[in-house]
Every structure is written in C-alpha cells, then in structure tokens.
Design an enzyme around this catalytic site. Structure first.
Site, PDB file in Angstrom:
ATOM      1  N   GLN A 129       0.847  -1.187   0.036  1.00 42.15           N
ATOM      2  CA  GLN A 129       0.049  -0.088  -0.065  1.00 42.15           C
ATOM      3  C   GLN A 129       0.667   1.076  -0.062  1.00 42.15           C
ATOM      4  O   GLN A 129       1.683   1.524   1.057  1.00 42.15           O
ATOM      5  CB  GLN A 129      -0.922  -0.012   1.351  1.00 42.15           C
ATOM      6  CG  GLN A 129      -1.725   1.383   1.472  1.00 42.15           C
ATOM      7  CD  GLN A 129      -2.655   1.158   2.724  1.00 42.15           C
ATOM      8  OE1 GLN A 129      -2.308   0.419   3.593  1.00 42.15           O
ATOM      9  NE2 GLN A 129      -3.590   1.804   2.669  1.00 42.15           N
ATOM     10  N   TYR A 131       0.263   4.776   0.261  1.00 42.19           N
ATOM     11  CA  TYR A 131      -0.281   5.911   0.629  1.00 42.19           C
ATOM     12  C   TYR A 131       0.452   6.919   1.105  1.00 42.19           C
ATOM     13  O   TYR A 131       0.628   8.081   0.735  1.00 42.19           O
ATOM     14  CB  TYR A 131      -1.600   5.454   1.583  1.00 42.19           C
ATOM     15  CG  TYR A 131      -2.728   5.269   0.766  1.00 42.19           C
ATOM     16  CD1 TYR A 131      -2.968   4.598  -0.235  1.00 42.19           C
ATOM     17  CD2 TYR A 131      -4.005   5.404   1.572  1.00 42.19           C
ATOM     18  CE1 TYR A 131      -3.902   4.124  -0.928  1.00 42.19           C
ATOM     19  CE2 TYR A 131      -5.298   4.826   1.001  1.00 42.19           C
ATOM     20  CZ  TYR A 131      -5.176   4.383  -0.091  1.00 42.19           C
ATOM     21  OH  TYR A 131      -6.509   3.985  -0.731  1.00 42.19           O
ATOM     22  N   GLU A 247     -10.077  -0.574   5.323  1.00 44.06           N
ATOM     23  CA  GLU A 247      -9.030  -0.736   6.329  1.00 44.06           C
ATOM     24  C   GLU A 247      -9.431  -0.629   7.703  1.00 44.06           C
ATOM     25  O   GLU A 247      -8.759  -1.313   8.553  1.00 44.06           O
ATOM     26  CB  GLU A 247      -7.863   0.219   5.992  1.00 44.06           C
ATOM     27  CG  GLU A 247      -6.566   0.255   6.795  1.00 44.06           C
ATOM     28  CD  GLU A 247      -5.698   1.392   6.485  1.00 44.06           C
ATOM     29  OE1 GLU A 247      -4.448   0.682   6.222  1.00 44.06           O
ATOM     30  OE2 GLU A 247      -6.065   2.647   6.514  1.00 44.06           O
ATOM     31  N   GLU A 381      -5.076   9.757  18.075  1.00 42.92           N
ATOM     32  CA  GLU A 381      -5.505  11.228  18.069  1.00 42.92           C
ATOM     33  C   GLU A 381      -6.507  11.486  17.095  1.00 42.92           C
ATOM     34  O   GLU A 381      -7.396  12.296  17.199  1.00 42.92           O
ATOM     35  CB  GLU A 381      -4.350  12.191  18.161  1.00 42.92           C
ATOM     36  CG  GLU A 381      -3.363  12.479  19.391  1.00 42.92           C
ATOM     37  CD  GLU A 381      -2.352  11.126  19.188  1.00 42.92           C
ATOM     38  OE1 GLU A 381      -2.316  10.296  18.171  1.00 42.92           O
ATOM     39  OE2 GLU A 381      -1.789  10.919  20.126  1.00 42.92           O
TER      40      GLU A 381
HETATM   41  C1  LIG Z   1       4.309   0.031  11.231  1.00 43.16           C
HETATM   42  C2  LIG Z   1       3.610   0.919  10.373  1.00 43.16           C
HETATM   43  C3  LIG Z   1       3.407   0.273   9.131  1.00 43.16           C
HETATM   44  C4  LIG Z   1       2.638   1.276   8.176  1.00 43.16           C
HETATM   45  N1  LIG Z   1       2.462   0.595   7.014  1.00 43.16           N
HETATM   46  C5  LIG Z   1       1.892   1.423   6.064  1.00 43.16           C
HETATM   47  C6  LIG Z   1       1.482   0.980   4.547  1.00 43.16           C
HETATM   48  O1  LIG Z   1       1.949  -0.319   4.387  1.00 43.16           O
HETATM   49  N2  LIG Z   1       1.295   1.906   3.756  1.00 43.16           N
HETATM   50  C7  LIG Z   1       1.116   3.303   4.157  1.00 43.16           C
HETATM   51  O2  LIG Z   1       0.611   3.805   3.129  1.00 43.16           O
HETATM   52  N3  LIG Z   1       1.342   3.677   5.426  1.00 43.16           N
HETATM   53  C8  LIG Z   1       1.865   2.804   6.251  1.00 43.16           C
HETATM   54  N4  LIG Z   1       2.041   3.271   7.541  1.00 43.16           N
HETATM   55  C9  LIG Z   1       1.827   4.692   7.540  1.00 43.16           C
HETATM   56  C10 LIG Z   1       0.729   5.168   8.645  1.00 43.16           C
HETATM   57  O3  LIG Z   1      -0.515   5.218   8.028  1.00 43.16           O
HETATM   58  C11 LIG Z   1       0.944   6.710   9.226  1.00 43.16           C
HETATM   59  O4  LIG Z   1       2.220   6.561  10.069  1.00 43.16           O
HETATM   60  C12 LIG Z   1      -0.090   7.276   9.952  1.00 43.16           C
HETATM   61  O5  LIG Z   1      -0.903   7.366   9.100  1.00 43.16           O
HETATM   62  C13 LIG Z   1       0.295   8.480  10.849  1.00 43.16           C
HETATM   63  O6  LIG Z   1       1.022   9.255   9.912  1.00 43.16           O
HETATM   64  P1  LIG Z   1       2.469   9.842   9.967  1.00 43.16           P
HETATM   65  O7  LIG Z   1       3.437   8.638  10.366  1.00 43.16           O
HETATM   66  O8  LIG Z   1       2.791  10.739   8.860  1.00 43.16           O
HETATM   67  O9  LIG Z   1       2.155  10.654  11.644  1.00 43.16           O
HETATM   68  P2  LIG Z   1       1.678  12.224  11.475  1.00 43.16           P
HETATM   69  O10 LIG Z   1       0.343  12.242  10.720  1.00 43.16           O
HETATM   70  O11 LIG Z   1       2.863  13.276  11.324  1.00 43.16           O
HETATM   71  O12 LIG Z   1       1.285  12.274  13.150  1.00 43.16           O
HETATM   72  C14 LIG Z   1       2.338  12.604  14.096  1.00 43.16           C
HETATM   73  C15 LIG Z   1       1.424  12.776  15.399  1.00 43.16           C
HETATM   74  O13 LIG Z   1       0.582  13.821  15.535  1.00 43.16           O
HETATM   75  C16 LIG Z   1      -0.901  13.519  15.714  1.00 43.16           C
HETATM   76  N5  LIG Z   1      -1.668  14.319  14.796  1.00 43.16           N
HETATM   77  C17 LIG Z   1      -1.667  14.264  13.497  1.00 43.16           C
HETATM   78  N6  LIG Z   1      -2.703  15.261  12.953  1.00 43.16           N
HETATM   79  C18 LIG Z   1      -3.220  15.328  13.996  1.00 43.16           C
HETATM   80  C19 LIG Z   1      -4.521  16.310  14.241  1.00 43.16           C
HETATM   81  N7  LIG Z   1      -5.089  16.789  13.287  1.00 43.16           N
HETATM   82  N8  LIG Z   1      -4.956  16.412  15.378  1.00 43.16           N
HETATM   83  C20 LIG Z   1      -4.400  15.642  16.587  1.00 43.16           C
HETATM   84  N9  LIG Z   1      -3.264  15.031  16.381  1.00 43.16           N
HETATM   85  C21 LIG Z   1      -2.670  14.887  15.106  1.00 43.16           C
HETATM   86  C22 LIG Z   1      -0.947  12.144  15.389  1.00 43.16           C
HETATM   87  O14 LIG Z   1      -1.874  11.298  15.981  1.00 43.16           O
HETATM   88  C23 LIG Z   1       0.523  11.467  15.786  1.00 43.16           C
HETATM   89  O15 LIG Z   1       0.646  11.501  17.333  1.00 43.16           O
HETATM   90  C24 LIG Z   1       2.421   2.570   8.359  1.00 43.16           C
HETATM   91  C25 LIG Z   1       2.966   2.996   9.737  1.00 43.16           C
HETATM   92  C26 LIG Z   1       3.577   2.472  10.661  1.00 43.16           C
HETATM   93  C27 LIG Z   1       4.062   3.178  11.988  1.00 43.16           C
END
Ligand SMILES: Cc1cc2nc3c(=O)[nH]c(=O)nc-3n(C[C@H](O)[C@H](O)[C@H](O)COP(=O)(O)OP(=O)(O)OC[C@H]3O[C@@H](n4cnc5c(N)ncnc54)[C@H](O)[C@@H]3O)c2cc1C
Length: 394
Positions: A129, A131, A247, A381
């Site tokens: 995936q 994304y 999902e 969150e």
């Molecule tokens: C082990 C693992 C496997 C994954 N596998 C995939 C995959 O196969 N394919 C894929 O596409 N993605 C994958 N992901 C990505 C995952 O979907 C993202 O990590 C997730 O959506 C969070 O985005 P970010 O890491 O950019 O964190 P951010 O969005 O930057 O968030 C950082 C922190 O800020 C908080 N935050 C952000 N926005 C807000 C808001 N509006 N209000 C309050 N708090 C907020 C979040 O809750 C978090 O605590 C994976 C992630 C992990 C850790």
C-alpha cells in the site's frame, strides 16, 4: 449479544466452527507453532498461509460471488478475522484481498478485473500500500508524489514511506497527484505500480523490534501505463477513502486482545506470580475486553442495519489497540526476568533456547512492534477527533 438475523448469526457461528476445525486438522504444525511463539514469518510462509485460506474459500469470502467470493455478511467477516486472531494464527495480509481487490472489482475496468483479481485472490502476486509519504500520513491529502502524463504513460516521481512488505511486493497501489490543482478531490489518481519497473527503489526501515517490516519506496521517473490507473483521472481520493473504510473494519483487534489476555492469565497461573495486584490488573483488562467485544458487536449490528453514526470503527480501533498494548505491558511484567530481554535468536527456528517460556521472545518482539498499532491505520489522536466530531458533535 447481537440482534442480527438468526440466519446471519447461524452462518457466522458455522464459520467459526469451520475455522476451529481447520486449525485443528489442516493448518500445518510449523505455522501453528511459529505463530503461537510469535516467530518471524517470511514471504513464503505468508503466501502459503494465504493460499491455505483461499483453498477454503475464505481469503476472498467477503468478495461478491461474481468475483469468486461468498458475499459474506459483515457478521461473517467479523467472525472470520476475530476467530483466527483468537486462535493466535498468522496475520491475514490485507493489502491484496481486503484493500486493493475491492477497489478493482468496484471501480476497475473489465481488463483490470481479469488481469489483477485472480492473482490477488490466490496471492500469486503480493501487494503493498503506497499511501503515506513524509509529511502526508494523518493528513494524507498533503501527498506530493506526482504523475505527469506522457502519451499512454504517467511518469511518476515521489517518495512513499512506511510501506509494509514493499520488499516482497510485486505490485503497489499508489496515490499520486495527476494535476497541481490544490483540491485532493480533483487532483489525486489511484495507480497500480509494477514494483519491477525501472526507477522503483525500496529502502528498508528497521522497526523497534529489530525486524524489517516497513520501507521507504522511492519513485524516480517510473513509467506507469495509463491502463494501470483505476477509475477516473483525478478521482482517486474517492477510491482511496473507499479503501480506508475497509482498512478500518478492524475485526481482528478484539480476537487479538482476547488471545493475548488468555495468555496473560495462563502465565500468571504458571509463573507462580499470582498476586492480588496482578489479579486486579487482569480483572480490569478483562472488563475492558468485555466492553470492547460488546461495542464491536453493536458496531457490526448497526453497520448491517445501516444505522451507524460513522465513528464505530474509530472507537473499536482506538480502544482495541490501546487495550492490546496494555495487555502486552502486563504480560511483559508477568514474565519477570524473561520479559526484560528481547531474545531475537529465539525468534528463529534453531536459535538459542529462550529465556522463560518459549513464546517470551515473541511476546516482547510483538510488544515492541505493536507500539505502532496506535499510529498505523489512523493514529489514536485522529480517531479521537473523529469520535469527538461524530459522536459528541464537538
Ligand atoms: C508499522 C507501520 C506500518 C505502516 N504501514 C503502512 C503501509 O503499508 N502503507 C502506508 O501507506 N502507510 C503505512 N503506515 C503509515 C501510517 O498510516 C502513518 O504512520 C499514519 O497515518 C500516521 O501518519 P504519520 O506517521 O505521518 O504521523 P503524523 O500524521 O505526522 O502524526 C504525528 C502525530 O501527530 C498526531 N496528529 C496528526 N494530525 C493531528 C490532528 N489533526 N489532531 C491531533 N493530532 C494529530 C498524530 O496522531 C501523531 O501522534 C505505517 C506506519 C507504521 C508505523
């Protein structure tokens, strides 16, 4: 417990019985033992596992009959994920059968359906995936990967991140901007990228458990045929959201929490560590599990009736992943000395004898990896924001 029709309940219960019998009589011992010990599985193990599920008609049981599925009700779908998780079976890899398959049979062309659906159903082709990007996780609409049209191809440039099992993938479904228009509803397209294309580079990211689950995927002048775009150009956001809805049907989390809590109870009995304080901790976790289970059944029921408020899946994801992490913490404590070291050798067949029970190393490994469970699939969150908005009207 649930007010679904008697027929739906009977079918779900029959499926659970079939799964228990499959576990006892069909699932090979090595997969059973390794998954009980939470040992690391490789691609060939997962492919074997997914094919076994397909042979029973279960890997795509939720697909419409037209495409080889059994048109399961939501209750059967829940029972399927929940029952396997209760038995401590390997992860049912979702990227093909649960995520991209339904997008293709719902929005794809006839040619895409016949090209991709058979390989998804049998896991002849492994999917990832694409994304998330740096700076576009929770705020997925901020993604920056670009696909510029050149004749009958797009030329794709950008970077994906956290891409689970991209190192094994034959294909990656991917969101990319096909116009610079600011509105995601008009500018994002849903592309199917052949991972063997020139310009695709997969770089591993080691997670806290010391293993290789996730990756960066770099896309540099990757040529993707226009025929590999699903649906309309610029309408990818609609398909992306359709997929995210799938999902978030997190049926497995209730079963996973149940399985982990049963193991904790067993360890507490066997380790001679039973104490009023550990009993109280287990009791509290047990109550939270009962509430989660009830909420999950209510959610399935309201989704089947079409009366859901939209935050059910968020509530289950939020409560389920947090509960699972708390059960794991209590289990690590109950393991005593064996809970201190992540004994990675014990996670591979033929390694050193483990400290403590033979699943201790795996429990720790899973605990470290599952710190991410409150981040992936929508961070806690974000789920709280959805509940606050949808249920509390804040
Ligand atoms: C082990 C693992 C496997 C994954 N596998 C995939 C995959 O196969 N394919 C894929 O596409 N993605 C994958 N992901 C990505 C995952 O979907 C993202 O990590 C997730 O959506 C969070 O985005 P970010 O890491 O950019 O964190 P951010 O969005 O930057 O968030 C950082 C922190 O800020 C908080 N935050 C952000 N926005 C807000 C808001 N509006 N209000 C309050 N708090 C907020 C979040 O809750 C978090 O605590 C994976 C992630 C992990 C850790």
């Amino acid at each position: 417990m649930i007010d679904a029709t008697r027929e739906a309940q009977d079918r779900a219960e029959r499926l659970r019985e079939e799964i228990r019998s499959f576990y006892d009589h069909v699932l090979p011992d090595d997969l059973k033992t390794r998954s009980r010990r939470h040992q690391v599985l490789g691609k060939s193990d997962y492919v074997r596992w997914m094919r076994l599920l397909h042979e029973q008609g279960w890997a795509i049981g939720h697909w419409p009959r037209e495409w080889g599925g059994q048109a399961w009700t939501l209750l059967e779908r829940f029972a399927f994920e929940d029952q396997f998780a209760r038995l401590g079976c390997p992860w049912i890899i979702p990227f093909g059968v649960k995520y991209v398959g339904p997008v293709i049979y719902t929005f794809g062309t006839t040619a895409q359906k016949s090209r991709f659906l058979p390989g998804i159903a049998t896991t002849a082709e492994f999917w990832a995936q694409g994304y998330s990007e740096p700076g576009a996780g929770s705020d997925l609409a901020a993604l920056r990967t670009e696909a510029v049209r050149q004749g009958d191809h797009y030329v794709v440039n950008g970077q994906k991140v956290w891409t689970t099992y991209a190192q094994w993938a034959d294909w990656m479904f991917c969101l990319a901007k096909t116009t610079r228009d600011e509105a995601p509803q008009k500018s994002i397209s849903f592309l199917l990228v052949d991972m063997r294309s020139p310009g695709v580079t997969v770089k591993p990211i080691a997670t806290m458990d010391g293993y290789h689950h996730v990756n960066e995927v770099w896309l540099e002048d990757v040529r993707v045929p226009i025929d590999n775009r699903v649906g309309e150009e610029g309408a990818g956001w609609t398909y992306a959201k359709f997929l995210l809805k799938n999902e978030r049907t997190a049926g497995a989390i209730v079963g996973m929490a149940w399985h982990a809590l049963e193991r904790l109870k067993e360890l507490a009995r066997q380790s001679g560590r039973a104490s009023p304080r550990l009993d109280a901790r287990i009791g509290e976790l047990d109550l939270r599990l009962m509430a989660l289970e009830e909420a999950a059944y209510q959610a399935v029921e309201s989704m089947m009736r079409g009366t859901e408020h939209g935050a059910e899946a968020s509530l289950i994801k939020l409560r389920g992943t947090e509960l699972y992490q708390h059960i794991a913490e209590a289990t690590i404590d109950a393991l005593g000395v064996a809970g201190v070291a992540c004994d990675t050798e014990a996670l591979h067949a033929g390694g050193l004898p483990p400290l403590g029970p033979d699943d201790a190393g795996g429990i720790i490994k899973d605990h470290l990896y599952n710190r991410a469970a409150t981040i992936f699939g929508g961070a806690s969150e974000i789920q709280r924001n959805i509940v606050a908005k949808t249920v509390l009207g804040l």
